[in-house]
Write a protein that holds these residues in place. Structure first.
Motif: not given
Length: 249
Positions: A28-31, A205-209, A33-36, A65-73
């Motif tokens: 889901n790297v490209s999904t 975008k997804s906040n997954v690194n 709004g996805f939260r890691e 849980g999930s990481r709720f930090g914001q992804g790239a805009m």
């Protein structure tokens, strides 16, 4: 049988469980709004048998849980794309009730309703799906107010449509569902938050690194190989021991 087999096999099973969560993040790297999803190990005391001391522990893999930090805009320029600027969520209607997402890639379905790319109706402040006129250019204000230019007889007319329901409940009260959407732990709908703002023409975008996720996958793969090597060595040692006993006997 050597007890190390049970220890190693338990460790290998936990690694596979954590690897599954990491693989889901990678997928889901490209999904939008996805939260890691977080995946950790935790210790669980083993219930002692009669006469034994409570000194043994086992491990389980859990996703607390999930990481709720914001992804790239990312700016798209699409009139129906919008992103949450900072904290907050869009409210959508699902068969199981109200749910929340950070994905603002919206579209209009055959019933002229504003929906997500998955076809879920986007909710307004009154908890209803949002009707989109067949004509006119839809725009979003930063507070979530929607309007349509040229939807009436006069192409210069501006028609106010609805106010997006934007919520911002505490993240520790949110639970991720199997569908990837979040809901309040108690199942009740969250209250709208007037402080939430959106960025029209953008998507988050997804906040997954991807680099960190890939490193974690490689590390887990190596740990799994080590557990398999322990099982192999224990099996070999047992076979050798049985051969020695047979020769002595």
């Amino acid at each position: 049988m050597d007890r190390i087999l049970y220890t190693a096999s338990n460790g290998a099973a936990r690694i596979l469980e954590q690897q599954s969560a990491i693989a889901n993040n990678m997928a889901n790297v490209s999904t939008t709004g996805f939260r890691e999803q977080l995946a950790i190990y935790r210790s669980v005391p083993v219930v002692p048998q009669a006469g034994e001391l409570p000194t043994r522990v086992s491990t389980v893999a859990s996703t607390p849980g999930s990481r709720f930090g914001q992804g790239a805009m990312v700016e798209t320029g699409h009139s129906l794309d919008t992103a949450i600027a900072g904290e907050g969520w869009f409210a959508v209607q699902t068969p199981q009730g109200e749910a929340y997402t950070r994905s603002g890639e919206f579209a209009v379905n055959q019933e002229n309703q504003l929906v997500t790319l998955g076809g879920l109706p986007v909710l307004s402040n009154d908890g209803r799906p949002i009707e989109i006129p067949e004509r006119g250019s839809v725009t979003f204000a930063t507070d979530g107010q929607m309007s349509a230019l040229g939807a009436g007889d006069n192409p210069r007319d501006i028609q106010m449509l609805a106010q997006l329901k934007l919520v911002n409940p505490p993240t520790d009260q949110l639970v991720r569902g199997d569908d990837g959407l979040f809901r309040l732990a108690g199942g009740q709908p969250a209250q709208a938050d007037e402080a939430v703002r959106i960025a029209p023409g953008f998507v988050e975008k997804s906040n997954v690194n991807p680099a960190s996720a890939m490193v974690a996958m490689i590390s887990n793969a190596r740990q799994f190989e080590l557990q398999m090597q322990v099982i192999k060595n224990a099996s070999t040692n047992e076979e050798r021991g049985n051969s020695v006993l047979s020769a002595v006997g």
